[in-house]
Write a protein that holds these residues in place. Structure first.
Motif: not given
Ligand code: MD6
Ligand code: FE
Length: 207
Positions: A115-122, A132-134, A141-143, A163-165
């Motif tokens: 899993r990946m803990g709650l974070h900011q990309d900073r 941008f993520s793919l 389950r993305f929070r 994809a998510l922006v």
């Molecule tokens: C993940 N994604 O989907 C982790 N960060 O595994 C991220 O941390 C993320 O999907 C910034 C923007 C889009 C993201």
């Protein structure tokens, strides 16, 4: 395309099966040149459950001694990161729509328990650029929280080929991966499935 909240754009199934398979092959090549490794948290040195590598001019790395940062070389091999597949650069142009190309692509590989803990990309100097993520493989389950850690969060699934922006007012929203979901029929191609069940590629402009 769905604008989930201001600046949060979800592109469900923006890559078809063939494009996902081609990208998966390219990621296998990236991993061959830049092996997956376990990052550790700043200060505590606790290992992350996600395994990582990068491609592009810069890579996002973390360890106990120096914390989160970007580096031009793989922390274990000392080699420069492999090039970003052109397919990813093209998706950035089409979907992230920023006038400068991405410099870093973080490859996150999840097994069923990761899993990946709650974070900011900073950790980027250019906070005006979108992220941008793919995603490939199993659903997760993305929070998505707000710009402060305690803000109310929403959650939605990210599936293979999505994809998510995060851009503009959403650039600094907290987010994480609660868990990998049981997924029918979204297995990674065998060469990539050797490493995990879900892969997320996060492209960023750094400087
Ligand atoms: C993940 N994604 O989907 C982790 N960060 O595994 C991220 O941390 C993320 O999907 C910034 C923007 C889009 C993201
Ligand atoms: Fe992130």
């Amino acid at each position: 395309m769905l604008e989930i909240a201001p600046g949060v754009f979800h592109f469900p199934a923006c890559l078809d099966q063939a494009a996902q398979a081609a990208l998966a092959d390219e990621i296998v090549e990236v991993i061959a040149a830049a092996p997956l490794y376990v990052s550790t948290m700043p200060k505590t040195g606790a290992p992350m459950s996600v395994r990582m590598t990068n491609c592009g001019a810069l890579g996002w790395v973390s360890d106990k001694a120096q914390g989160y940062r970007y580096e031009a070389r793989h922390p274990k091999t000392g080699e420069p990161w492999p090039a970003m597949p052109p397919r990813l650069l093209q998706l950035w142009d089409e979907l992230a729509r920023y006038h400068r190309p991405p410099e870093a692509c973080l490859v996150n590989v999840y097994d069923e328990k990761a899993r990946m803990g709650l974070h900011q990309d900073r950790d980027e100097a250019d906070l005006a650029a979108p992220i941008f993520s793919l995603s490939l493989g199993a659903d997760c389950r993305f929070r998505l929280g707000g710009t402060r850690r305690g803000d109310r969060a929403i959650a939605f699934a990210l599936s293979s080929g999505d994809a998510l922006v995060l851009s503009g007012p959403a650039r600094m929203r907290y987010h994480g991966v609660d868990r990998i979901l049981p997924t029918v029929d979204a297995s990674l191609p065998p060469a990539l499935a050797a490493f995990g069940v879900r892969v997320n590629l996060t492209l960023r402009r750094v400087t």
